[in-house]
Write a protein that holds these residues in place. Structure first.
Motif, PDB file in Angstrom:
ATOM      1  N   UNK A 373       0.814  -1.212   0.000  1.00 62.86           N
ATOM      2  CA  UNK A 373       0.000   0.000   0.000  1.00 62.86           C
ATOM      3  C   UNK A 373       0.850   1.267   0.000  1.00 62.86           C
ATOM      4  N   UNK A 374       2.009   1.228   0.653  1.00 60.38           N
ATOM      5  CA  UNK A 374       2.900   2.399   0.634  1.00 60.38           C
ATOM      6  C   UNK A 374       3.332   2.729  -0.788  1.00 60.38           C
ATOM      7  N   UNK A 375       3.623   1.716  -1.571  1.00 59.12           N
ATOM      8  CA  UNK A 375       4.003   1.943  -2.959  1.00 59.12           C
ATOM      9  C   UNK A 375       2.820   2.495  -3.746  1.00 59.12           C
ATOM     10  N   UNK A 376       1.636   1.969  -3.505  1.00 60.70           N
ATOM     11  CA  UNK A 376       0.439   2.461  -4.185  1.00 60.70           C
ATOM     12  C   UNK A 376       0.200   3.926  -3.832  1.00 60.70           C
ATOM     13  N   UNK A 377       0.418   4.287  -2.575  1.00 57.65           N
ATOM     14  CA  UNK A 377       0.230   5.668  -2.135  1.00 57.65           C
ATOM     15  C   UNK A 377       1.176   6.610  -2.870  1.00 57.65           C
TER      16      UNK A 377
END
Length: 421
Positions: A373-377
């Motif tokens: 999710x951090x990468x998606x953010x």
């Protein structure tokens, strides 16, 4: 001056570009090494554990210090209540809109990540039980845990308000909270310098285990999020401007929002666009007593773009971890989490990590979800900033409409205020 602005824009994108580049390197290593890439797993997990440890004190000190240091709360009390109310309503609309988008276009389901850590109880609890367990805990030690982020925020807000109400007696505590928040801001900043290395190692392990299908999830996310964000910008912000001032509001909102919008995309910072949003409000005739409160508060807790992104991320994780949203209660719970997170956690430096942690703790997703999710953010961030910051200007128009009536834009309210002085 132009060179300085260009340098600032370049600098604002340097860190995410470096992060994305390292993640790509990690993905290539994973695809090349296959299961042997698991040797890099400890490096990524150590970085992730350090981040987890910092989240609770960071949230506590940053939010409580901000509230504890508010002066003259009565003067802006009514305005703040109205402002937060509008923020919550628009965030809820943004979340519902993204549910519709994901319902039509879906999310990537080509892989199923490990679900052994997922808490089965979360899926079977009633909506009432889920809300109670998310916003409250039964014992103090439970509140200082990343597993209960929203309960921590409720406690933190109550603590900060109590210090503020104490006035002079509370000032030493407020000062201590501010100093401690600076310490943890710095700790997070130092840790985030290792983010490229940590995420590279983690993604090498992920892609080594799951192959190229993981990368397809990101590509599909980009193809869904950015068109959805553009539609929200031109349709929903136009609707809010229309509600605030009719056709005049729509025409003049888009006439004056171009510079702030381009700055938001260029800098990826709501704070950087703040003076431009205030200038746009002046040109629109929003009284400064409104814009001077709504825009700065909105820069920290009006995050419709983040709410849209969070709903997509929840839908993605539910697909990846075999945790379907089966009922209206499930969708309502997800909406509550996204709206509460977009209003509360967004004020925390590194709030993206806090938001994702809140999501995975509320739904019982395994810790492997956080780096995903951090990468998606990071990939969604420019679009989030565009909607977040420009939404503050239209929110100022809506607040003015409520306080001054439907013909507010014809009254030249700023000149009236100047004449009183």
């Amino acid at each position: 001056m132009m060179r300085t602005q260009a340098e600032k824009k370049k600098s604002s994108y340097r860190e995410p570009l470096i992060l994305i580049a390292f993640v790509i390197v990690g993905a290539i290593l994973g695809l090349t090494l296959g299961e042997k890439a698991s040797v890099l797993y400890p490096i990524g997990q150590i970085w992730l554990n350090l981040l987890f440890v910092l989240l609770v004190p960071l949230i506590f000190f940053s939010i409580s210090s901000s509230i504890a240091n508010i002066a003259d709360t009565k003067r802006v009390g009514k305005l703040l209540v109205l402002t937060i109310g509008i923020f919550v309503v628009t965030a809820a609309i943004a979340g519902i809109y993204m549910f519709a988008v994901t319902g039509i276009f879906g999310v990537d389901t080509s892989i199923q990540l490990d679900t052994s850590e997922v808490a089965a109880a979360t899926a079977t609890d009633s909506i009432g039980t889920q809300i109670v367990n998310t916003f409250t805990v039964s014992d103090f030690p439970l509140v200082i845990s990343r597993s209960h982020i929203l309960a921590l925020i409720v406690f933190t807000v109550f603590f900060g308000l109590t210090v503020s109400v104490l006035g002079e007696q509370g000032k030493p505590v407020a000062s201590w909270l501010s100093n401690m928040s600076l310490v943890f801001y710095k700790m997070v900043a130092l840790l985030m310098k290792l983010a490229p290395l940590g995420l590279m190692a983690y993604f090498a392990n992920l892609t080594g285990t799951y192959g190229p299908d993981l990368l397809k999830s990101y590509a599909r996310g980009l193809l869904i999020y950015y068109p959805a964000a553009i539609v929200y910008f031109f349709v929903f912000l136009a609707l809010y401007a229309f509600l605030a001032a009719g056709p005049w509001g729509v025409k003049n909102f888009f006439k004056n929002i171009l510079t702030p919008a381009l700055t938001a995309l260029g800098t990826r910072s709501s704070a950087a666009t703040l003076p431009l949003q205030l200038d746009a409000c002046d040109k629109l005739g929003v009284p400064r007593e409104v814009s001077s409160v709504v825009v700065p508060v909105g820069a920290t807790c009006h995050m419709d773009g983040a709410c849209i992104a969070t709903i997509y991320e929840i839908a993605l994780c539910c697909a990846l971890f075999g945790h379907p949203l089966n009922s209206i209660g499930d969708f309502a719970f997800a909406l509550v989490i996204a709206v509460a997170g977009s209003v509360a956690v967004s004020s925390v430096p590194g709030g993206g990590a806090a938001m994702e942690t809140m999501v995975i703790s509320a739904f019982g997703f395994p810790s492997i979800a956080l780096p995903v999710l951090l990468m998606m953010t990071q990939l969604f961030d420019a679009g989030c900033t565009l909607i977040n910051s420009c939404g503050d200007t239209v929110a100022s128009m809506l607040v003015t409409r409520v306080l001054y009536g439907k013909d507010w834009y014809k009254k030249n309210l700023n000149k009236q205020e100047e004449a009183k002085v």
